[in-house]
Design an enzyme around this catalytic site. Sequence first.
Site, PDB file in Angstrom:
ATOM      1  N   MET A   1       0.829  -1.210   0.000  1.00  0.00           N
ATOM      2  CA  MET A   1       0.000   0.000   0.000  1.00  0.00           C
ATOM      3  C   MET A   1       0.868   1.266   0.000  1.00  0.00           C
ATOM      4  O   MET A   1       1.848   1.351   0.717  1.00  0.00           O
ATOM      5  CB  MET A   1      -0.877  -0.017   1.260  1.00  0.00           C
TER       6      MET A   1
ATOM      7  N   SER B   1       3.662  -6.730   2.010  1.00  0.00           N
ATOM      8  CA  SER B   1       2.503  -6.242   2.740  1.00  0.00           C
ATOM      9  C   SER B   1       1.213  -6.716   2.061  1.00  0.00           C
ATOM     10  O   SER B   1       1.097  -7.906   1.753  1.00  0.00           O
ATOM     11  CB  SER B   1       2.602  -4.724   2.862  1.00  0.00           C
ATOM     12  N   GLN B   2       0.273  -5.811   1.734  1.00  0.00           N
ATOM     13  CA  GLN B   2      -1.003  -6.284   1.179  1.00  0.00           C
ATOM     14  C   GLN B   2      -0.815  -7.054  -0.133  1.00  0.00           C
ATOM     15  O   GLN B   2      -1.627  -7.908  -0.475  1.00  0.00           O
ATOM     16  CB  GLN B   2      -1.996  -5.134   0.994  1.00  0.00           C
TER      17      GLN B   2
ATOM     18  N   ASP C   1       6.878  -4.645  14.065  1.00  0.00           N
ATOM     19  CA  ASP C   1       6.004  -3.997  13.082  1.00  0.00           C
ATOM     20  C   ASP C   1       5.061  -3.001  13.766  1.00  0.00           C
ATOM     21  O   ASP C   1       4.317  -3.361  14.670  1.00  0.00           O
ATOM     22  CB  ASP C   1       5.195  -5.070  12.350  1.00  0.00           C
TER      23      ASP C   1
ATOM     24  N   HIS D   1       7.980  -2.743   9.944  1.00  0.00           N
ATOM     25  CA  HIS D   1       7.343  -3.215   8.717  1.00  0.00           C
ATOM     26  C   HIS D   1       8.257  -3.127   7.486  1.00  0.00           C
ATOM     27  O   HIS D   1       8.720  -2.035   7.141  1.00  0.00           O
ATOM     28  CB  HIS D   1       6.069  -2.408   8.490  1.00  0.00           C
TER      29      HIS D   1
END
Length: 303
Positions: A38, A112-113, A230, A286
Site C-alpha cells: 500500500m 505487505s497487502q 512492526d 514493517h
Amino acid sequence: MVLSSTLSLIAVSGCVLLLCGSSCASNDTIPLVIWHGMGDSCCNPLSMGAMKKMVEEEVPGIYVLSLMIGKSVLEDTENGFFMDVNEQVSFVCHQLAQDPKLKGGYNAMGFSQGSQFLRAVAQRCPYPPMKNLISVGGQHQGVYGLPRCPGESSHICDWIRKKLNSGAYTDAVQKHLVQAQYWHDPLNDDLYKKYSLFLADINQERVVNETYKKNLMSLNKFVMVKFLKDTMVDPVDSEWFGFYKPGQAEEMETLMDSALYKEDRLGLAEMNKAGKLVFLATNGDHLQFTTEWFNEKLLPFLH
Ligand SMILES: *[C@@H]1O[C@H](CO)[C@@H](O)[C@H](O)[C@H]1NC(C)=O
Ligand SMILES: *[C@@H]1O[C@H](CO)[C@@H](O)[C@H](O)[C@H]1NC(C)=O
C-alpha cells in the site's frame, strides 16, 4: 614456473569470459513476480525498483516482473488504495497468463497487502503455475486497525480510517476501498464473514471452494515473514496467519489453533504436514530488513 602457470590461468579465465558474455549465462532461473504494498508502486527506485535490481544482481539471468496495476506508476499507487481487489487479482491473472516468459511457472513475492493479493492469484489462477509464494509482512487474516501509513500517504489514511469506522462492511465502502476488503473486525465476525468481498472469500469463510484449496496446496512452499517490531500492521500475528479469537480483540490465536486450520478449509494443515509452510521472523519494523538477511533467508526460495 609458478608465475607462468598463474598467467595461463588468467588467460584461460579471460577466454572463458570472452566466449560466454551474457549469452552464456544459463537461463534455467525461475522468474519472479513481485506485488508491492500500500502506498507503493511497481517501480519506486527506493523500494520495489531496488528490490528488483537486488534480485537481478543475486540471480544472474532471472526475469523479474514487478507488477504495475494500471497504466502508469501514479495509477498503480492509487489503485493500491481504491481499486476493487478482486478486479486487481483478475487484472494480474490476465497479465501473467499473457506473459510468454512465465509459461514454465514462477515464484511470487508479495510485500505487505501484495502478499494476500498474490495468495488470491495462487488460489484462483493456476496457470501459469506459481511455485513458491513468499509473503513479506502480508496480512493473511486481515487487519483490525490502521495504525500508520507508509510514506506520504498519511492524509489518505486518515480519510480511510474515517470510512472504515463509518461501516467497513457497507457495500459502498467495500467496493471502493482496498483496505476495507481485508478489514477483519473480530467483534463483528458475522458481518465480516457475510460482507467482506475479498478476504472472507479467499479464506473460505462462506463456502469451501475446493478449487482454492487444491490450487494453494500445489505450491511448493508458502513462506510467511513476520516483522517482530512492526508498527504498521495490526495485529502483527496476521503476518503468520494468526488473528484475534473471534468475539473479542485482545486474545490472539495462532493459525494452528484456528478453525480454518482445524477444519482445514484451505489445505494449510495438510501443507504444514508436507513441510510446505515456512514461518520466518525478523526483528525490524514493517518491511525493514537487511540485504544480508534477505540473501540468507529468502534468496534460497527464489531458485
Ligand atoms: C536469458 O537471460 C538474459 C539476460 O538476463 C535475458 O535477456 C533473456 O531474455 C533470457 N532468455 C530467456 C529465454 O529467458
Ligand atoms: C471456486 O473458485 C474458482 C476459481 O476462482 C471459480 O471459478 C469458481 O466459480 C469458484 N466456485 C465457487 C463455488 O465459488
